[in-house]
Design a protein around this motif. Structure first.
Motif, PDB file in Angstrom:
ATOM      1  N   GLY A   1       0.820  -1.216   0.000  1.00 19.31           N
ATOM      2  CA  GLY A   1       0.000   0.000   0.000  1.00 19.31           C
ATOM      3  C   GLY A   1       0.849   1.258   0.000  1.00 19.31           C
ATOM      4  N   ILE A   2       1.930   1.234   0.759  1.00 17.37           N
ATOM      5  CA  ILE A   2       2.831   2.390   0.802  1.00 17.37           C
ATOM      6  C   ILE A   2       3.455   2.626  -0.576  1.00 17.37           C
ATOM      7  CG2 ILE A   2       5.042   3.215   1.726  1.00 17.37           C
ATOM      8  CD1 ILE A   2       4.228   1.790   4.383  1.00 17.37           C
ATOM      9  N   TYR A   3       3.932   1.558  -1.222  1.00 18.68           N
ATOM     10  CA  TYR A   3       4.536   1.703  -2.550  1.00 18.68           C
ATOM     11  C   TYR A   3       3.523   2.182  -3.582  1.00 18.68           C
ATOM     12  CZ  TYR A   3       9.132  -0.111  -1.397  1.00 18.68           C
ATOM     13  OH  TYR A   3      10.388  -0.261  -0.885  1.00 18.68           O
ATOM     14  N   ARG A   4       2.286   1.700  -3.487  1.00 12.66           N
ATOM     15  CA  ARG A   4       1.239   2.164  -4.410  1.00 12.66           C
ATOM     16  C   ARG A   4       0.994   3.658  -4.221  1.00 12.66           C
ATOM     17  NH1 ARG A   4      -3.266  -1.026  -2.942  1.00 12.66           N
ATOM     18  NH2 ARG A   4      -1.903  -2.711  -2.443  1.00 12.66           N
ATOM     19  N   ALA A   5       0.934   4.081  -2.948  1.00 15.01           N
ATOM     20  CA  ALA A   5       0.715   5.503  -2.664  1.00 15.01           C
ATOM     21  C   ALA A   5       1.885   6.342  -3.190  1.00 15.01           C
ATOM     22  CB  ALA A   5       0.537   5.717  -1.164  1.00 15.01           C
ATOM     23  N   LEU A   6       3.104   5.854  -3.024  1.00 11.59           N
ATOM     24  CA  LEU A   6       4.268   6.574  -3.528  1.00 11.59           C
ATOM     25  C   LEU A   6       4.249   6.680  -5.050  1.00 11.59           C
ATOM     26  CD1 LEU A   6       7.152   5.173  -1.278  1.00 11.59           C
ATOM     27  CD2 LEU A   6       6.289   7.520  -1.326  1.00 11.59           C
ATOM     28  N   GLU A   7       3.901   5.601  -5.727  1.00  6.38           N
ATOM     29  CA  GLU A   7       3.835   5.622  -7.188  1.00  6.38           C
ATOM     30  C   GLU A   7       2.780   6.601  -7.668  1.00  6.38           C
ATOM     31  OE1 GLU A   7       3.232   1.630  -8.560  1.00  6.38           O
ATOM     32  OE2 GLU A   7       5.201   0.965  -7.848  1.00  6.38           O
ATOM     33  N   THR A   8       1.625   6.593  -7.014  1.00  3.28           N
ATOM     34  CA  THR A   8       0.547   7.507  -7.392  1.00  3.28           C
ATOM     35  C   THR A   8       0.988   8.954  -7.196  1.00  3.28           C
ATOM     36  OG1 THR A   8      -1.100   5.870  -6.762  1.00  3.28           O
ATOM     37  CG2 THR A   8      -1.860   8.130  -6.941  1.00  3.28           C
ATOM     38  N   THR A   9       1.627   9.217  -6.066  1.00  2.00           N
ATOM     39  CA  THR A   9       2.105  10.569  -5.783  1.00  2.00           C
ATOM     40  C   THR A   9       3.164  10.980  -6.801  1.00  2.00           C
ATOM     41  OG1 THR A   9       1.688  10.246  -3.428  1.00  2.00           O
ATOM     42  CG2 THR A   9       3.159  12.040  -4.019  1.00  2.00           C
ATOM     43  N   GLU A  10       4.070  10.064  -7.126  1.00  2.00           N
ATOM     44  CA  GLU A  10       5.122  10.356  -8.101  1.00  2.00           C
ATOM     45  C   GLU A  10       4.522  10.648  -9.476  1.00  2.00           C
ATOM     46  OE1 GLU A  10       9.253   8.390  -9.797  1.00  2.00           O
ATOM     47  OE2 GLU A  10       7.989   7.247  -8.444  1.00  2.00           O
ATOM     48  N   GLU A  11       3.517   9.879  -9.880  1.00  2.00           N
ATOM     49  CA  GLU A  11       2.863  10.112 -11.167  1.00  2.00           C
ATOM     50  C   GLU A  11       2.190  11.470 -11.199  1.00  2.00           C
ATOM     51  OE1 GLU A  11       0.238   6.807 -11.710  1.00  2.00           O
ATOM     52  OE2 GLU A  11       1.877   5.390 -12.047  1.00  2.00           O
ATOM     53  N   ARG A  12       1.531  11.833 -10.101  1.00  2.00           N
ATOM     54  CA  ARG A  12       0.870  13.138 -10.035  1.00  2.00           C
ATOM     55  C   ARG A  12       1.888  14.272 -10.121  1.00  2.00           C
ATOM     56  NH1 ARG A  12      -1.934  12.875  -4.850  1.00  2.00           N
ATOM     57  NH2 ARG A  12      -1.947  15.128  -4.999  1.00  2.00           N
ATOM     58  N   LEU A  13       3.004  14.115  -9.391  1.00  6.60           N
ATOM     59  CA  LEU A  13       4.043  15.145  -9.432  1.00  6.60           C
ATOM     60  C   LEU A  13       4.683  15.233 -10.809  1.00  6.60           C
ATOM     61  CD1 LEU A  13       5.783  14.682  -5.955  1.00  6.60           C
ATOM     62  CD2 LEU A  13       4.340  16.580  -6.694  1.00  6.60           C
ATOM     63  N   ASP A  14       4.928  14.087 -11.430  1.00  3.41           N
ATOM     64  CA  ASP A  14       5.476  14.087 -12.792  1.00  3.41           C
ATOM     65  C   ASP A  14       4.530  14.812 -13.746  1.00  3.41           C
ATOM     66  OD1 ASP A  14       7.768  12.770 -12.094  1.00  3.41           O
ATOM     67  OD2 ASP A  14       7.107  10.799 -12.822  1.00  3.41           O
ATOM     68  N   GLY A  15       3.239  14.534 -13.617  1.00  3.47           N
ATOM     69  CA  GLY A  15       2.251  15.199 -14.462  1.00  3.47           C
ATOM     70  C   GLY A  15       2.255  16.697 -14.259  1.00  3.47           C
ATOM     71  N   ARG A  16       2.355  17.127 -13.014  1.00  2.00           N
ATOM     72  CA  ARG A  16       2.383  18.569 -12.744  1.00  2.00           C
ATOM     73  C   ARG A  16       3.648  19.203 -13.294  1.00  2.00           C
ATOM     74  NH1 ARG A  16       0.009  20.873  -7.552  1.00  2.00           N
ATOM     75  NH2 ARG A  16       0.409  22.638  -8.856  1.00  2.00           N
ATOM     76  N   CYS A  17       4.776  18.511 -13.131  1.00  2.00           N
ATOM     77  CA  CYS A  17       6.038  19.038 -13.675  1.00  2.00           C
ATOM     78  C   CYS A  17       5.959  19.134 -15.204  1.00  2.00           C
ATOM     79  CB  CYS A  17       7.214  18.161 -13.261  1.00  2.00           C
ATOM     80  SG  CYS A  17       7.638  18.317 -11.518  1.00  2.00           S
ATOM     81  N   ASP A  18       5.354  18.121 -15.829  1.00  2.00           N
ATOM     82  CA  ASP A  18       5.187  18.150 -17.286  1.00  2.00           C
ATOM     83  C   ASP A  18       4.330  19.337 -17.695  1.00  2.00           C
ATOM     84  OD1 ASP A  18       6.707  15.886 -17.461  1.00  2.00           O
ATOM     85  OD2 ASP A  18       5.028  14.534 -17.888  1.00  2.00           O
TER      86      ASP A  18
END
Length: 89
Positions: free
Chosen positions: A19-36
């Motif tokens: 669950g922690i890794y899933r949350a981290l991946e989701t957060t990373e994807e959201r941040l990547d999207g915002r940076c893009d």
């Protein structure tokens, strides 16, 4: 009455870590999207400006070479009279 400490099984711990890794991946994807969203439009704008500057520089070089090929123009409006308009006779 003494409460028993809750002991986690290996399966419980694996699920928590998953669950922690899933949350981290989701957060990373959201941040990547915002940076893009922020970086790529700015990068495209800079690229477009760079292209325009390069095009203008190319036009300036063409204009300068054209001017260099022209016969030398007289400094006076009246080609027969090379006297400056600021000098009074």
């Amino acid at each position: 009455m003494k409460s028993q400490p809750y002991l986690h099984t290996r399966e419980d711990i694996d699920q928590l870590v998953e669950g922690i890794y899933r949350a981290l991946e989701t957060t990373e994807e959201r941040l990547d999207g915002r940076c893009d969203d922020i970086y790529f439009p700015m990068d495209l704008s800079i690229s477009a400006l760079t292209s325009k500057v390069e095009a203008i520089q190319g036009e300036m070089v063409e204009s300068q070479s054209y001017i260099a090929r022209l016969p030398e123009a007289s400094l006076s409006i009246d080609r027969r009279n090379n006297i400056s308009t600021n000098i009074h006779n």
